[in-house]
Design a protein around this motif. Structure first.
Motif, mmCIF file in Angstrom:
data_model
loop_
_atom_site.group_PDB
_atom_site.id
_atom_site.type_symbol
_atom_site.label_atom_id
_atom_site.label_comp_id
_atom_site.label_asym_id
_atom_site.label_seq_id
_atom_site.Cartn_x
_atom_site.Cartn_y
_atom_site.Cartn_z
ATOM 1 N N ARG A 138 68.110 40.868 15.095
ATOM 2 C CA ARG A 138 68.119 40.558 16.526
ATOM 3 C C ARG A 138 68.786 39.215 16.791
ATOM 4 O O ARG A 138 69.566 39.062 17.732
ATOM 5 C CB ARG A 138 66.686 40.565 17.053
ATOM 6 C CG ARG A 138 66.562 40.177 18.525
ATOM 7 C CD ARG A 138 65.128 40.341 18.994
ATOM 8 N NE ARG A 138 64.212 39.553 18.184
ATOM 9 C CZ ARG A 138 63.946 38.275 18.393
ATOM 10 N NH1 ARG A 138 64.545 37.636 19.379
ATOM 11 N NH2 ARG A 138 63.092 37.629 17.623
ATOM 12 N N LEU A 139 68.500 38.246 15.956
ATOM 13 C CA LEU A 139 69.062 36.923 16.146
ATOM 14 C C LEU A 139 70.567 36.889 15.875
ATOM 15 O O LEU A 139 71.321 36.221 16.581
ATOM 16 C CB LEU A 139 68.341 35.921 15.242
ATOM 17 C CG LEU A 139 66.873 35.663 15.610
ATOM 18 C CD1 LEU A 139 66.179 34.871 14.513
ATOM 19 C CD2 LEU A 139 66.787 34.936 16.942
ATOM 20 N N LEU A 140 71.007 37.613 14.855
ATOM 21 C CA LEU A 140 72.437 37.655 14.568
ATOM 22 C C LEU A 140 73.218 38.348 15.672
ATOM 23 O O LEU A 140 74.427 38.132 15.821
ATOM 24 C CB LEU A 140 72.680 38.367 13.236
ATOM 25 C CG LEU A 140 72.214 37.640 11.971
ATOM 26 C CD1 LEU A 140 72.416 38.516 10.742
ATOM 27 C CD2 LEU A 140 72.960 36.322 11.800
ATOM 28 N N ALA A 141 72.534 39.211 16.429
ATOM 29 C CA ALA A 141 73.210 39.938 17.497
ATOM 30 C C ALA A 141 73.339 39.104 18.767
ATOM 31 O O ALA A 141 74.052 39.496 19.702
ATOM 32 C CB ALA A 141 72.449 41.228 17.810
ATOM 33 N N ARG A 142 72.644 37.939 18.809
ATOM 34 C CA ARG A 142 72.720 37.103 19.999
ATOM 35 C C ARG A 142 74.141 36.578 20.215
ATOM 36 O O ARG A 142 74.807 36.168 19.269
ATOM 37 C CB ARG A 142 71.766 35.912 19.872
ATOM 38 C CG ARG A 142 70.307 36.287 19.810
ATOM 39 C CD ARG A 142 69.836 36.898 21.122
ATOM 40 N NE ARG A 142 68.412 37.160 21.093
ATOM 41 C CZ ARG A 142 67.763 37.805 22.040
ATOM 42 N NH1 ARG A 142 68.424 38.257 23.078
ATOM 43 N NH2 ARG A 142 66.467 38.003 21.938
ATOM 44 N N ARG A 143 74.575 36.597 21.464
ATOM 45 C CA ARG A 143 75.925 36.155 21.777
ATOM 46 C C ARG A 143 75.929 34.697 22.211
ATOM 47 O O ARG A 143 74.926 34.160 22.654
ATOM 48 C CB ARG A 143 76.530 37.042 22.864
ATOM 49 C CG ARG A 143 76.597 38.504 22.434
ATOM 50 C CD ARG A 143 77.377 39.337 23.400
ATOM 51 N NE ARG A 143 77.491 40.706 22.920
ATOM 52 C CZ ARG A 143 78.244 41.647 23.489
ATOM 53 N NH1 ARG A 143 78.934 41.349 24.581
ATOM 54 N NH2 ARG A 143 78.297 42.849 22.997
ATOM 55 N N ARG A 144 77.079 34.107 22.108
ATOM 56 C CA ARG A 144 77.228 32.690 22.422
ATOM 57 C C ARG A 144 77.504 32.534 23.927
ATOM 58 O O ARG A 144 78.625 32.533 24.382
ATOM 59 C CB ARG A 144 78.399 32.102 21.628
ATOM 60 C CG ARG A 144 78.435 30.575 21.610
ATOM 61 C CD ARG A 144 79.760 30.108 21.032
ATOM 62 N NE ARG A 144 80.019 30.706 19.747
ATOM 63 C CZ ARG A 144 79.578 30.224 18.590
ATOM 64 N NH1 ARG A 144 78.849 29.129 18.574
ATOM 65 N NH2 ARG A 144 79.857 30.829 17.458
ATOM 66 N N ASP A 145 76.422 32.432 24.714
ATOM 67 C CA ASP A 145 76.578 32.179 26.141
ATOM 68 C C ASP A 145 75.456 31.265 26.603
ATOM 69 O O ASP A 145 74.437 31.105 25.947
ATOM 70 C CB ASP A 145 76.609 33.476 26.960
ATOM 71 C CG ASP A 145 75.361 34.323 26.740
ATOM 72 O OD1 ASP A 145 74.252 33.824 26.976
ATOM 73 O OD2 ASP A 145 75.514 35.488 26.335
ATOM 74 N N LEU A 155 79.632 40.316 15.898
ATOM 75 C CA LEU A 155 80.548 40.427 17.019
ATOM 76 C C LEU A 155 81.393 39.155 17.125
ATOM 77 O O LEU A 155 80.985 38.087 16.661
ATOM 78 C CB LEU A 155 79.767 40.634 18.313
ATOM 79 C CG LEU A 155 78.936 41.921 18.392
ATOM 80 C CD1 LEU A 155 78.088 41.922 19.656
ATOM 81 C CD2 LEU A 155 79.831 43.144 18.339
ATOM 82 N N PRO A 156 82.567 39.247 17.733
ATOM 83 C CA PRO A 156 83.429 38.055 17.838
ATOM 84 C C PRO A 156 82.751 36.884 18.544
ATOM 85 O O PRO A 156 83.047 35.726 18.240
ATOM 86 C CB PRO A 156 84.631 38.575 18.642
ATOM 87 C CG PRO A 156 84.659 40.049 18.371
ATOM 88 C CD PRO A 156 83.236 40.459 18.241
ATOM 89 N N ASP A 157 81.838 37.173 19.491
ATOM 90 C CA ASP A 157 81.185 36.082 20.221
ATOM 91 C C ASP A 157 79.767 35.811 19.733
ATOM 92 O O ASP A 157 78.957 35.225 20.446
ATOM 93 C CB ASP A 157 81.176 36.374 21.718
ATOM 94 C CG ASP A 157 80.506 37.705 22.048
ATOM 95 O OD1 ASP A 157 80.200 38.456 21.103
ATOM 96 O OD2 ASP A 157 80.283 37.988 23.245
ATOM 97 N N SER A 158 79.464 36.249 18.508
ATOM 98 C CA SER A 158 78.146 35.962 17.950
ATOM 99 C C SER A 158 77.987 34.467 17.736
ATOM 100 O O SER A 158 78.923 33.770 17.339
ATOM 101 C CB SER A 158 77.964 36.689 16.618
ATOM 102 O OG SER A 158 76.777 36.262 15.970
ATOM 103 N N ARG A 159 76.779 33.954 17.986
ATOM 104 C CA ARG A 159 76.553 32.513 17.884
ATOM 105 C C ARG A 159 76.611 32.001 16.450
ATOM 106 O O ARG A 159 76.700 30.783 16.237
ATOM 107 C CB ARG A 159 75.206 32.142 18.508
ATOM 108 C CG ARG A 159 74.019 32.743 17.803
ATOM 109 C CD ARG A 159 72.705 32.217 18.377
ATOM 110 N NE ARG A 159 72.641 32.448 19.822
ATOM 111 C CZ ARG A 159 71.569 32.163 20.554
ATOM 112 N NH1 ARG A 159 70.503 31.665 19.988
ATOM 113 N NH2 ARG A 159 71.562 32.395 21.838
ATOM 114 N N VAL A 160 76.569 32.893 15.445
ATOM 115 C CA VAL A 160 76.602 32.420 14.061
ATOM 116 C C VAL A 160 78.019 32.396 13.502
ATOM 117 O O VAL A 160 78.231 31.926 12.385
ATOM 118 C CB VAL A 160 75.707 33.296 13.159
ATOM 119 C CG1 VAL A 160 74.270 33.263 13.638
ATOM 120 C CG2 VAL A 160 76.227 34.718 13.075
#
Length: 505
Positions: free
Chosen positions: A483-490, A424-429
């Motif tokens: 699951r970790l790749l799906a985490r968003r950057r917030d 996703l555009p806001d993914s933390r990776v």
């Protein structure tokens, strides 16, 4: 013209033209069903092909076999985790919804001069099932998705409502032949068919997974034979003990799709291809059977337009709104579900039942149903995307890439598999390099799909938004990575999942 050629040459030409028609369908957004039927009609006795064909029994047999494989493939492509939240509502749509549609059409058609209530119920039963496969084919070509739980609901409804339509059609024919037949007997027959069909589907699905896993076939090419035998045995067993074979093969496919066995990916691809072959063969034969001269008859066109209007604007919306009482669906979603009641090949197949049973108006009914299906596909099919946009239920979807390599479980391969993860555009990776991702041992990124290119990742490859990663590794480890790749950057995730962050990046 075609009747003077070798039958094998004719079959090859028709399948080749159907292949071209499939490509034309994707480019022009004309439903493939229409093109396949058109090829059959052109090849028929009233077209330039001139092939004489009027065997309703053979058409019915081909349609039965084809529908069994198509339903199994649909079940095999269904993931339980996707339909689980809507399965109860989906069952209501595929049972009570079909009955409401048939009953409403029976009342409405009986008001047309020349039609009895029994004839109306027969026609209503025949057109009561939907073909959502056509819906998603149309939306996919326009890169449109559906918000919320609309997609899984429509998929489940389309795969599970055909058995009910078959039962109602046969019940209507029985009622016409024996008007005094007790209603309780038909209700008992329905319950037996559905329960037995469902149980056989579950048992055969589990048995198939067990046997494929335990009985190792040395030649991988023989596994498709396994798949064919499973479909035929499941359908035949259910029918033999008074169950519904269509429901049995669909549920068997769902059970197998959520099982774990060797060469599962290869078997799924084989049945997907076989389902397309069955659809093409079925549509071609149905096109051959129809008489274009009878189809454009004034009575067929006039009554057909009226029946289509009653079905699309009265019966289908009525069943949807009743079945969605006390649901979370909004008014806009209910309106869209009502409009996605496309009719496909199943009603045309069911229209051959009166022909084989010798119904006095069977030929007229067949042409009428054929016209209703064409009207539904052309009108509703061409306006689906516009309806989704108008009701603000559309969403952009990413078409899964066709990777230049694939992996499948083989004997001795353990629990490894491949998965695709979209960033996703806001993914933390996003913005990090591959070397900064501390994946568990045994998990690696095989390919990165970016735009129209495939990249072989290296340590310095920097990940970008909307990249599609093809990841290989142990199943349990892949679930953690996914699951970790799906985490968003917030900020909240950064605080709650600090341990995960430190472990992965």
């Amino acid at each position: 013209m075609l009747q003077h050629l070798d039958p094998f040459l004719v079959a090859g030409l028709l399948f080749f033209l159907s292949l071209i028609a499939g490509t034309v369908s994707e480019r022009t957004r004309i439903p493939a069903l229409i093109l396949f039927l058109g090829i059959g009609m052109l090849a028929g006795v009233d077209g330039p092909g001139g092939l004489p064909f009027d065997d309703a029994s053979l058409t019915n047999l081909i349609g039965t076999v084809a529908l069994a494989f198509i339903l199994f493939s649909g079940g095999f492509a269904t993931r339980w985790q996707d339909i689980r939240p809507i399965v109860a509502r989906g069952v209501l749509f595929s049972t009570a919804g079909v009955m409401i549609t048939a009953a409403a059409m029976a009342v409405l058609i009986s008001m047309i001069p020349g039609f009895s209530f029994a004839d109306g119920f027969l026609l209503g039963a025949i057109v009561s099932s939907t073909d959502a496969a056509a819906v998603f084919s149309i939306l996919r070509t326009q890169r449109l998705g559906l918000k919320g739980s609309l997609k899984p609901l429509l998929e489940f409804e389309s795969g599970s409502n055909d058995p009910m339509a078959v039962f109602l059609t046969l019940a209507a024919l029985r009622w016409i032949d024996a008007p005094g037949a007790p209603f309780g007997d038909m209700l008992l027959l329905f319950l037996v068919q559905m329960v037995v069909g469902g149980v056989i589907g579950v048992l055969m699905g589990r048995l198939a997974c067990f046997l494929i896993q335990r009985l190792r076939v040395s030649n991988e090419a023989l596994y498709p034979v396994w798949g064919i035998s499973i479909v035929l045995a499941t359908f035949g067993l259910a029918q033999n003990i008074r169950g519904n074979g269509y429901l049995a093969v669909y549920i068997c496919g769902i059970v197998m799709s959520n099982g774990d066995f060797l060469y599962k990916y290869s078997l799924e691809r084989f049945h997907d291809a076989l389902a397309w072959l069955m659809q093409i063969a079925m549509f071609l034969v149905l096109g051959l059977l129809v008489n274009s001269g009878e189809l454009i008859n004034g009575s067929v066109v006039g009554i057909g337009l009226l029946v289509s209007a009653l079905l699309m604007f009265v019966a289908r919306p009525l069943s949807v709104f009743i079945c969605s009482i006390r649901s979370d669906f909004s008014l806009r979603e209910r309106l869209f579900i009502s409009w996605t009641g496309l009719r496909g090949a199943v009603p045309i197949i069911l229209a051959t039942y009166p022909l084989t049973e010798g119904h006095p108006h069977a030929r007229y009914f067949f042409n009428l149903i054929f016209f209703v299906v064409l009207t539904s596909v052309l009108l509703q099919g061409k306006t689906l995307a516009a309806a989704a946009r108008l009701l603000k239920l559309d969403t952009w979807i990413r078409i899964s890439p066709a990777y230049p390599l694939s992996f499948d479980r083989t004997p001795g391969s353990g629990g490894e598999e491949t998965r695709e993860v979209n960033l996703l555009p806001d993914s933390r990776v996003v913005g990090r390099t591959v070397s900064e991702l501390n994946f568990p041992d045994g998990v690696t990124i095989l390919l990165v799909h970016r735009g129209t290119r495939f990249l072989i990742p290296k340590g310095g490859t920097r990940l970008e938004a909307e990249d599609a990663l093809l990841i290989f590794g142990e199943r349990s480890a892949l679930s953690d990575v996914e699951r970790l790749l799906a985490r968003r950057r917030d900020a909240e995730d950064a605080e709650d999942d600090g341990d995960d962050e430190r472990r992965m990046v």
